[in-house]
Design a protein around this motif. Structure first.
Motif, PDB file in Angstrom:
ATOM      1  N   GLY A 134       0.779  -1.230   0.000  1.00  0.00           N
ATOM      2  CA  GLY A 134       0.000   0.000   0.000  1.00  0.00           C
ATOM      3  C   GLY A 134       0.811   1.281   0.000  1.00  0.00           C
ATOM      4  N   ASP A 135       1.796   1.401   0.891  1.00  0.00           N
ATOM      5  CA  ASP A 135       2.599   2.620   0.940  1.00  0.00           C
ATOM      6  C   ASP A 135       3.460   2.765  -0.311  1.00  0.00           C
ATOM      7  OD1 ASP A 135       1.502   3.278   3.348  1.00  0.00           O
ATOM      8  OD2 ASP A 135       3.243   2.732   4.562  1.00  0.00           O
ATOM      9  N   LEU A 136       3.897   1.655  -0.872  1.00  0.00           N
ATOM     10  CA  LEU A 136       4.652   1.687  -2.134  1.00  0.00           C
ATOM     11  C   LEU A 136       3.757   2.209  -3.254  1.00  0.00           C
ATOM     12  CD1 LEU A 136       6.263  -1.805  -1.607  1.00  0.00           C
ATOM     13  CD2 LEU A 136       7.571   0.323  -1.700  1.00  0.00           C
ATOM     14  N   ARG A 137       2.504   1.753  -3.274  1.00  0.00           N
ATOM     15  CA  ARG A 137       1.539   2.208  -4.285  1.00  0.00           C
ATOM     16  C   ARG A 137       1.308   3.709  -4.171  1.00  0.00           C
ATOM     17  NH1 ARG A 137      -2.843   0.966  -1.875  1.00  0.00           N
ATOM     18  NH2 ARG A 137      -3.566   3.108  -1.615  1.00  0.00           N
ATOM     19  N   MET A 138       1.149   4.199  -2.937  1.00  0.00           N
ATOM     20  CA  MET A 138       0.889   5.623  -2.742  1.00  0.00           C
ATOM     21  C   MET A 138       2.066   6.481  -3.195  1.00  0.00           C
ATOM     22  SD  MET A 138      -1.145   5.713   0.891  1.00  0.00           S
ATOM     23  CE  MET A 138      -1.264   7.502   0.831  1.00  0.00           C
ATOM     24  N   ALA A 139       3.284   5.995  -2.956  1.00  0.00           N
ATOM     25  CA  ALA A 139       4.464   6.742  -3.396  1.00  0.00           C
ATOM     26  C   ALA A 139       4.540   6.784  -4.919  1.00  0.00           C
ATOM     27  CB  ALA A 139       5.726   6.109  -2.812  1.00  0.00           C
ATOM     28  N   LEU A 140       4.270   5.651  -5.564  1.00  0.00           N
ATOM     29  CA  LEU A 140       4.254   5.628  -7.025  1.00  0.00           C
ATOM     30  C   LEU A 140       3.207   6.585  -7.574  1.00  0.00           C
ATOM     31  CD1 LEU A 140       4.656   1.789  -7.513  1.00  0.00           C
ATOM     32  CD2 LEU A 140       6.180   3.507  -8.516  1.00  0.00           C
ATOM     33  N   SER A 141       2.037   6.604  -6.957  1.00  0.00           N
ATOM     34  CA  SER A 141       0.971   7.481  -7.423  1.00  0.00           C
ATOM     35  C   SER A 141       1.358   8.949  -7.289  1.00  0.00           C
ATOM     36  CB  SER A 141      -0.318   7.201  -6.636  1.00  0.00           C
ATOM     37  OG  SER A 141      -0.780   5.879  -6.872  1.00  0.00           O
ATOM     38  N   ALA A 142       2.075   9.289  -6.220  1.00  0.00           N
ATOM     39  CA  ALA A 142       2.492  10.676  -6.007  1.00  0.00           C
ATOM     40  C   ALA A 142       3.504  11.134  -7.056  1.00  0.00           C
ATOM     41  CB  ALA A 142       3.091  10.836  -4.618  1.00  0.00           C
ATOM     42  N   LEU A 143       4.206  10.193  -7.663  1.00  0.00           N
ATOM     43  CA  LEU A 143       5.242  10.536  -8.650  1.00  0.00           C
ATOM     44  C   LEU A 143       4.765  10.384 -10.089  1.00  0.00           C
ATOM     45  CD1 LEU A 143       8.356   8.837  -6.992  1.00  0.00           C
ATOM     46  CD2 LEU A 143       7.850  11.287  -7.099  1.00  0.00           C
ATOM     47  N   CYS A 144       3.469  10.098 -10.295  1.00  0.00           N
ATOM     48  CA  CYS A 144       2.986   9.814 -11.650  1.00  0.00           C
ATOM     49  C   CYS A 144       3.191  11.010 -12.572  1.00  0.00           C
ATOM     50  CB  CYS A 144       1.509   9.405 -11.619  1.00  0.00           C
ATOM     51  SG  CYS A 144       0.359  10.789 -11.433  1.00  0.00           S
ATOM     52  N   ASP A 145       3.275  10.716 -13.865  1.00  0.00           N
ATOM     53  CA  ASP A 145       3.425  11.770 -14.868  1.00  0.00           C
ATOM     54  C   ASP A 145       2.186  12.660 -14.867  1.00  0.00           C
ATOM     55  OD1 ASP A 145       4.739  13.027 -17.126  1.00  0.00           O
ATOM     56  OD2 ASP A 145       3.151  12.149 -18.343  1.00  0.00           O
ATOM     57  N   ASP A 146       2.403  13.971 -14.953  1.00  0.00           N
ATOM     58  CA  ASP A 146       1.288  14.922 -14.937  1.00  0.00           C
ATOM     59  C   ASP A 146       0.695  15.050 -16.337  1.00  0.00           C
ATOM     60  OD1 ASP A 146      -0.547  16.715 -14.015  1.00  0.00           O
ATOM     61  OD2 ASP A 146       0.814  18.436 -14.093  1.00  0.00           O
ATOM     62  N   SER A 147       0.136  13.966 -16.808  1.00  0.00           N
ATOM     63  CA  SER A 147      -0.504  13.911 -18.121  1.00  0.00           C
ATOM     64  C   SER A 147      -1.774  13.090 -17.980  1.00  0.00           C
ATOM     65  CB  SER A 147       0.417  13.249 -19.154  1.00  0.00           C
ATOM     66  OG  SER A 147       0.662  11.891 -18.792  1.00  0.00           O
ATOM     67  N   GLU A 148      -2.608  13.094 -19.006  1.00  0.00           N
ATOM     68  CA  GLU A 148      -3.832  12.293 -18.938  1.00  0.00           C
ATOM     69  C   GLU A 148      -3.497  10.825 -18.717  1.00  0.00           C
ATOM     70  OE1 GLU A 148      -7.871  11.292 -21.557  1.00  0.00           O
ATOM     71  OE2 GLU A 148      -6.300  12.579 -22.381  1.00  0.00           O
ATOM     72  N   TRP A 149      -2.456  10.338 -19.377  1.00  0.00           N
ATOM     73  CA  TRP A 149      -2.029   8.946 -19.214  1.00  0.00           C
ATOM     74  C   TRP A 149      -1.625   8.663 -17.767  1.00  0.00           C
ATOM     75  CZ3 TRP A 149      -1.620   4.529 -22.217  1.00  0.00           C
ATOM     76  CH2 TRP A 149      -0.805   3.510 -21.712  1.00  0.00           C
ATOM     77  N   GLY A 150      -0.734   9.493 -17.243  1.00  0.00           N
ATOM     78  CA  GLY A 150      -0.248   9.266 -15.888  1.00  0.00           C
ATOM     79  C   GLY A 150      -1.347   9.376 -14.857  1.00  0.00           C
TER      80      GLY A 150
END
Length: 330
Positions: A66-82
């Motif tokens: 869960g915490d790994l998922r949240m960190a990945l989500s916080a770093l997602c690309d700022d695009s429609e895809w991300g």
């Protein structure tokens, strides 16, 4: 040991930063750091034993995702895809069956671990899917359990086991331990700390997300040996596990658990500091610069504002570069 820090002077706009923590606190620091640099490594605690993560950990014997998922989500690309893939990762099922409250991202991460047999490779693949602005790593290679010696209101003592129970104990936490006591650190996380320009500790649940990193021996050794500068970002408000603690108490607890850890800067919001002079004195004894700056949202909610926190962290970096430039005649 000076070579890794050449980037501070050669390209100060892209420092290599390692952020340590977990949950919403780490997401807050990552949301700010991504505005400063794309050379980010999140090193995430792996002691969660509740909710979807706890169920997957117990059933499959994997790291809690869960915490790994949240960190990945916080770093997602700022695009429609991300953003679309971020929203998918964060989506939770709602049902009367066994999928209830499981997040899609937790299931995806665990599936990739099973397919590839490699925790880091699986996380890197999810990062590529998100176009993540950085890398996410676990702090240890095995699931951990947090234990705490706690003291009750009448001085009674007890031992609390498990992250969920420690976080909600309601008693003062006197000492923290990990089970196993000598867990294997994630090698890539250790390397990232050693090669970093800056290390950011906090904000987050102090005992269950921030301090556990200092209890993994190889990771602790890397933090003591790295030439990176260490920045501590203090919380905006106490939570259940730090009820009654002031800003200065958070820093004192950090020092008590790792007295030899060099801290170079402390960032605090003025509304969260009861006595600025007392906090400044403690920072001075640690050799740390104190930066008191509004880093919460404008509505005064207890949430860090990414732009304001990024500006504060950027000032810490620039102040340090200015001091080095003065000392070296640059």
């Amino acid at each position: 040991m000076s070579a890794p820090h050449a980037s501070r002077f050669g390209d100060p706009s892209r420092p290599a930063v390692v952020a340590l923590g977990g949950g919403h606190g780490l997401s807050a620091s990552l949301s700010a750091l991504r505005l400063m640099t794309d050379r980010i490594t999140a090193v995430v605690t792996v002691a969660d034993d509740g909710g979807s993560s706890g169920r997957l950990r117990e059933e499959l014997g994997v790291l809690p995702p869960g915490d790994l998922r949240m960190a990945l989500s916080a770093l997602c690309d700022d695009s429609e895809w991300g953003r679309t893939w971020r929203d998918l990762l964060q989506h939770r099922f709602s049902s009367d069956g066994p999928l209830d409250r499981h997040s899609v991202g937790n299931l995806l991460i665990v599936a990739l671990w099973e397919l590839f047999g490699d925790t880091v490779e699986g996380l890197d693949l999810v990062g590529r899917l998100l176009g993540a602005r950085g890398r996410v790593l676990p702090m240890a290679s095995v699931p951990l359990r947090i234990e705490a010696d706690v003291v009750g209101p009448a001085g009674e003592r007890d031992v609390v086991r498990g992250q969920t129970h420690v976080a909600t104990t309601g008693w003062r936490i006197a000492q923290l331990r990990l089970d196993p006591v000598d867990p294997p650190a994630c090698p890539e996380a250790v390397d990232a700390v050693r090669e970093a320009d800056w290390v950011v500790l906090g904000p987050g649940s102090w005992y269950t997300s921030v301090l556990p990193h200092l209890l993994v021996p190889a990771l602790r050794a890397a933090l003591l040996e790295t030439t990176a500068r260490v920045v501590v970002v203090l919380n905006l408000t106490p939570d259940d596990e730090t009820a009654g603690m002031r800003a200065v108490d958070h820093l004192a607890v950090l020092r008590a658990h790792a007295p030899e850890l060099p801290v170079h800067a402390v960032v605090a919001d003025p509304a969260s500091v009861e006595d600025v002079d007392e906090l400044a004195d403690l920072c001075a004894t640690m050799g740390a610069q104190l930066l008191v700056r509004q880093v919460r949202r404008g509505d005064q909610s207890a949430v860090h504002d990414p732009l304001r926190l990024a500006a504060a962290l950027r000032d810490v970096v620039e102040d340090y570069l200015g001091d080095v430039g003065t000392r070296t005649g640059r």
